[in-house]
Each structure stands twice: as structure tokens, then as C-alpha cells.
Design an enzyme around this catalytic site. Sequence first.
Site, short mmCIF file in Angstrom:
data_model
loop_
_atom_site.label_atom_id
_atom_site.label_comp_id
_atom_site.label_asym_id
_atom_site.label_seq_id
_atom_site.Cartn_x
_atom_site.Cartn_y
_atom_site.Cartn_z
CG HIS A 122 -4.32 -35.52 70.52
ND1 HIS A 122 -3.87 -35.88 69.28
CD2 HIS A 122 -3.34 -34.78 71.08
CE1 HIS A 122 -2.65 -35.39 69.09
NE2 HIS A 122 -2.30 -34.70 70.17
CG ASP A 199 -5.58 -41.04 73.29
OD1 ASP A 199 -4.50 -41.31 73.87
OD2 ASP A 199 -5.74 -40.03 72.59
CD GLN A 202 -1.10 -36.28 77.80
OE1 GLN A 202 -0.45 -36.27 78.84
NE2 GLN A 202 -0.61 -35.80 76.68
CE LYS A 225 1.87 -37.70 73.99
NZ LYS A 225 2.06 -36.27 73.81
CB CYS A 372 -3.31 -31.92 68.77
SG CYS A 372 -1.69 -31.61 68.09
N1 PMP Z 1 -3.72 -38.51 72.43
C1 PMP Z 1 -3.46 -37.65 73.41
C2 PMP Z 1 -4.47 -37.47 74.50
C3 PMP Z 1 -2.26 -36.95 73.42
O1 PMP Z 1 -2.00 -36.09 74.41
C4 PMP Z 1 -1.32 -37.15 72.39
C5 PMP Z 1 -0.01 -36.40 72.34
N2 PMP Z 1 -0.12 -35.04 72.58
C6 PMP Z 1 -1.63 -38.08 71.39
C7 PMP Z 1 -2.83 -38.74 71.45
C8 PMP Z 1 -0.69 -38.36 70.28
O2 PMP Z 1 0.47 -38.96 70.75
P1 PMP Z 1 1.72 -39.20 69.79
O3 PMP Z 1 1.99 -37.89 69.14
O4 PMP Z 1 2.81 -39.63 70.71
O5 PMP Z 1 1.33 -40.25 68.81
#
Ligand code: PMP
Length: 413
Positions: A122, A199, A202, A225, A372
Site C-alpha cells: 500500500h 503492515d 489487512q 478496519k 493505493c
Molecule cells: N496498509 C494496507 C495494507 C491497507 O490496506 C491500508 C488501508 N487501505 C493501509 C495500510 C492504510 O490504513 P489507514 O488508512 O487506516 O492508515
Amino acid sequence: MYDVNKIREDFPILSRTVYNKPLVYLDNAATTQKPLCVLDAMRNEYLNVNANVHRGVHYLSQQATDLHESAREKVRSFINAKSLSEVIFTRGTTESINLVAQTFCEAFMKEGDEVLVSDMEHHSNIVPWQLQAQKRGIVVRHLPITDDGLLDLSTLSSHLSSRTKLVSICHVSNVLGTVNPVKEIIRLAHEHDIPVLLDGAQSAPHMKIDVQDLDCDFYAFSGHKMYGPTGIGVLYGKEKLLEKMPPYQGGGEMIDKVSWEKTTFEQLPLKFEAGTPDYVATHGLATAIDYMLSLGLDNIEAHEQELTRYCMERMQEIENIRIFGPHLSPLNSHLSSHRDAVVSFLVGDIHHLDMGTLLDRLGIAVRTGHHCAHPLMTRLGVTGTVRASFALYNTKEEVDALIDGIHRVSKMF
Ligand code: PMP
């Protein structure tokens, strides 16, 4: 007995309609809906307890502090961190990774040193490192993925060198659903004395996380999430590393003593928590964790795995569908164990935006676009995908609605 219909009663939003159609909410990887218990807990705190936390001598402040600090303990036991010092509240995964990028680089990295990420990250696990590359001249390297959307561990060693100071990878890909073999990656990295950040945006919502068993050095995740409120997240870090890292932001809460001559900082974890924390959100997050635990993390995982399997099976009926990411059965245990509750796909040459917009008209909420993850889209040779992602409250009937919807949209083109 996992009674999904009963569970859905905890989420009133799931019974609403959009365009006069029942809502089918399959955008859970972006954010999950919140159960009533989380909303009630937060409302109750604002109604009856609200006061700023820490150092308050009065009753409400102490009560709010107790709720806030017991939320930290809840998170600690949820991820099995060794100590409360290792649980830092942030705004979410993004802030957690930015915190590490800034302060780890400050403490441990110099020009020419490398951080290793992967092709399936991401943006929030890419751009914070790129900012440090601009600022300090560190180098961001990326581990390639196979055509099946797996990390190939045979390439890991050749990407590690004496200049690699950190490996930072997603536990689960938000696009491919790949569950990376992180224990193996951590073991290999540690053989070279390289710490590993996971990270967990997910993974925390979908599986039991044990940071001591994983032996990761940092683990980042977001409350929103996993059925908690927005604006709150967690950074877990091993104490011995966090101790050596400088503060992230300055202000109240994070200081020990301030004078014009010299300012000293609080102990962990407050050293990294400048300013008034979102203490209502931490209580909301703790309530969300309790909610998940009451259903059983294994039950949630089994239910979501079943939905993912069912969705991928039913998708075989659709002509010209291309599903991204690993197959369901373990292809090769040293590559990947399984796929998580995310299915990204494209049908023929139907644009992802058209598919998403038309599904929306049928009441089906999916996400479209690059998710993203621009570098991953480039690797896959697409501009975007359609992504359905599942949560503990989704049903097979909703998967059926998705499949019917895709059939209908496909026929229109
Ligand atoms: N890493 C991953 C793998 C994600 O899926 C996401 C959210 N789509 C993020 C980071 C960022 O999370 P947040 O926007 O809650 O900070």
C-alpha cells in the site's frame, strides 16, 4: 454456532437500502461497519465520563484515564505484546508506519542504507520511506512478486545486504489477498540482524495476531478496519528498539520535564504520544476487540475464508474473468499459506470504474481503482481492479448478489 443473521443485527447500517435495493457492503478492506456496542460505548463515554486523560486529579479524568489505559491493555493482550510500553496509540496504520519511518531512520539509518519493501505494498508503506529517501538519502528497494501475486522467498536473500536496515512488508495484501509467509521472512531477516515491520492493516481484522510468536519488530494496524472507530490505530514495537528511537512529535503528554535549557521525555509508550489522545476512540477500539473476541477469532476467520472460497468458486462461472492474487489452495507452502478475505478481479475489457458504478446501482458496494497500490497496478499491467472484500457479517447470499450483479453488468457490454 456462528449465526451470521444474528450478528448482522448488531450492525443496523447493513439493513439499509441504497437506490431502493438492499445494501450489499463488500468494501470492508477500506473500512468496516461498526457494531452497536462500539457506538454505545463511545456515546456513553462522551455522555457520562468525558474528561481529558492523564494527570487529572478529578474523578472524571481518572475514570477516562482508566478506560484509556485499559484499552491499551486490551490491545496488548489482543496482539500478545510483552508489555504495555510496546503499545503506542496512533491515528492508524499510516501514522504508525510514518512514525517508524521518521524515528527509526533518525536513530538507525544513514545515507545509502536500505529499507526493503515489496511490490505489493500500500502507498502508506512506500511513501513514508520515499520521504526519508529524499530527506536522508536512504534507498528504498522492493522485493518482486510472482505472476500469482506471491512473494518469492528465494529472492529475499539476494535483496538483503549489509546496508539493509529494515524489512517493511504487508502481512496481507489489500489488493491480492495474499497472506505473506511473514514468519519465514522474519526468521530470514533476523539471521542478518535486520528488524521487520509488518503492515497489519489487512491481517489484524481477520486472524489471531501474536507478535511474540511472529517475532516481528513492529506491527501496525488500524481500528476502523476491525469494527472500531476511525482515527485510532496502533503501533506495536519491541521495547529495545523503541527505547532507542527519538520522539515522533513534540507537545504535551510526551514530556517528562520542560525547561528552556533542556527538555526530557516521558517513558514509553507516552514518549510517542504527543497531545491529547483520542481516548474515546481507544475505548471504542477496545470494545470492538471485545466484540471480535466474543464471536471468536477462529470462527470469524473460518467464516470469512468460507466466503472467499465460495466467491472465488462462483466467479469461475463468469466468462473472461481475471482474478488477481493467489489460488485458494496452498500452491507451495514456502510461498504463501492462503488468501485472505479480498478478491480483486476484472471482467473482459470492462473498465473497473464501469463495473463498480453499475454494481453500485444494484446496491453492491465494491471498491474500484488502484487501491493505493500504484506500483502493484503497474506490476499487474492494469490501471485498476474491482475489489470485493469480506467481513464477519457478510453472507453467501451477498456473494450470490455480487455474482448475479457481475453477470448482469457483463451482459450489458
Ligand atoms: N496498509 C494496507 C495494507 C491497507 O490496506 C491500508 C488501508 N487501505 C493501509 C495500510 C492504510 O490504513 P489507514 O488508512 O487506516 O492508515
